[in-house]
Design a protein around this motif. Sequence first.
Motif, PDB file in Angstrom:
ATOM      1  N   GLN A 197       0.837  -1.203   0.000  1.00 20.53           N
ATOM      2  CA  GLN A 197       0.000   0.000   0.000  1.00 20.53           C
ATOM      3  C   GLN A 197       0.873   1.254   0.000  1.00 20.53           C
ATOM      4  OE1 GLN A 197      -3.306   0.013   2.721  1.00 20.53           O
ATOM      5  NE2 GLN A 197      -3.294   2.240   2.911  1.00 20.53           N
ATOM      6  N   SER A 198       1.938   1.233   0.790  1.00 22.40           N
ATOM      7  CA  SER A 198       2.858   2.375   0.820  1.00 22.40           C
ATOM      8  C   SER A 198       3.519   2.583  -0.534  1.00 22.40           C
ATOM      9  CB  SER A 198       3.928   2.155   1.892  1.00 22.40           C
ATOM     10  OG  SER A 198       3.351   2.095   3.175  1.00 22.40           O
ATOM     11  N   GLU A 199       3.839   1.483  -1.204  1.00 24.86           N
ATOM     12  CA  GLU A 199       4.465   1.587  -2.524  1.00 24.86           C
ATOM     13  C   GLU A 199       3.525   2.250  -3.523  1.00 24.86           C
ATOM     14  OE1 GLU A 199       6.934  -1.185  -5.727  1.00 24.86           O
ATOM     15  OE2 GLU A 199       5.806  -2.127  -4.092  1.00 24.86           O
ATOM     16  N   LEU A 200       2.254   1.846  -3.514  1.00 22.38           N
ATOM     17  CA  LEU A 200       1.282   2.451  -4.422  1.00 22.38           C
ATOM     18  C   LEU A 200       0.997   3.901  -4.046  1.00 22.38           C
ATOM     19  CD1 LEU A 200      -1.220  -0.509  -4.920  1.00 22.38           C
ATOM     20  CD2 LEU A 200       0.334   0.463  -6.622  1.00 22.38           C
ATOM     21  N   ASP A 201       1.034   4.205  -2.764  1.00 20.82           N
ATOM     22  CA  ASP A 201       0.844   5.598  -2.333  1.00 20.82           C
ATOM     23  C   ASP A 201       1.974   6.483  -2.851  1.00 20.82           C
ATOM     24  OD1 ASP A 201      -1.496   4.986  -1.034  1.00 20.82           O
ATOM     25  OD2 ASP A 201      -0.593   4.870   0.965  1.00 20.82           O
ATOM     26  N   ARG A 202       3.190   5.964  -2.832  1.00 18.36           N
ATOM     27  CA  ARG A 202       4.325   6.731  -3.362  1.00 18.36           C
ATOM     28  C   ARG A 202       4.179   6.948  -4.869  1.00 18.36           C
ATOM     29  NH1 ARG A 202       7.197   3.491   0.355  1.00 18.36           N
ATOM     30  NH2 ARG A 202       7.743   1.996  -1.288  1.00 18.36           N
ATOM     31  N   VAL A 203       3.674   5.933  -5.550  1.00 15.03           N
ATOM     32  CA  VAL A 203       3.433   6.070  -6.989  1.00 15.03           C
ATOM     33  C   VAL A 203       2.403   7.168  -7.247  1.00 15.03           C
ATOM     34  CG1 VAL A 203       2.495   4.926  -9.033  1.00 15.03           C
ATOM     35  CG2 VAL A 203       4.063   3.692  -7.530  1.00 15.03           C
ATOM     36  N   ALA A 204       1.334   7.172  -6.460  1.00 13.16           N
ATOM     37  CA  ALA A 204       0.300   8.199  -6.621  1.00 13.16           C
ATOM     38  C   ALA A 204       0.877   9.594  -6.386  1.00 13.16           C
ATOM     39  CB  ALA A 204      -0.857   7.933  -5.659  1.00 13.16           C
ATOM     40  N   THR A 205       1.732   9.723  -5.390  1.00 15.04           N
ATOM     41  CA  THR A 205       2.371  11.016  -5.117  1.00 15.04           C
ATOM     42  C   THR A 205       3.233  11.459  -6.289  1.00 15.04           C
ATOM     43  OG1 THR A 205       2.394  10.593  -2.731  1.00 15.04           O
ATOM     44  CG2 THR A 205       3.939  12.243  -3.563  1.00 15.04           C
TER      45      THR A 205
END
Length: 253
Positions: A97-105
């Motif tokens: 989830q953190s990895e996808l959040d970083r992608v979104a950022t």
Amino acid sequence: GLYLVKMMSDYIDMSNCLPALSAEIVHRVAEILKLFNSRTAHLVLGANALQVSGLRSITARHLAMASQVISFTYAIIPEIRRVLLLKVPETYKGLLQSELDRVATDYKNHRDEIHSKLVQIMRERLLVHLRSLPQIVEGWNRSEDTEQPSQFARSLTKEVGYLLRTLSKHLLEEDVQSIFGQVVVILHTQISDAFSRLEISTPQAKSSLHCDIQHILACIRALPSDNLSKSGPQNWGLLDEFLARTVGSEPSE
């Protein structure tokens, strides 16, 4: 962009069919999204498309189209994340989830950089137009009053109008408002500063100045902006104040 959506759909189907691979699938999706984002930035903001496709320049239209696809992808990432994480074991869920959040950022930052570039383009074009202003004002001081806006005012407002039409075709309304909120400030600041540095020595020149500023303000009034004032004319700014101070006229509504 559509091909990317198709790939995301295929990976979601794969995750549903092969839940044992769900964590690996999420990681692969994140990597694909990163690659698409970085490649788009390289081609457009990095201007690599000039070499790849033979384009002569990266235009506002190219930037707007890039923003469109980046904004769309950014908007669907939360749903992609939600669906894919349903099958992921709790052990890996937080990390992925953190990895996808970083992608979104990263996508959000990319979109913001594109919008900043669009504002920069308008600033640079304005500076080009302002170079002709001293010669125009010199002509005003020597000649009779003209009741038509100068070439400077007409060309500038035409270019602003073109940018507005281009962005309105591709961007969300709130993004157009955000960009032109900055453009409005730049127009007010740069134009009022440029006029204030020039000598308006005759009544005819003052009348021509009034005509030009009114023409530019009419353009500014029509621009969408997120800096709307609850009191006073729309997109009021330094150019209005300069007009009232220099010409002694009430600004246009």
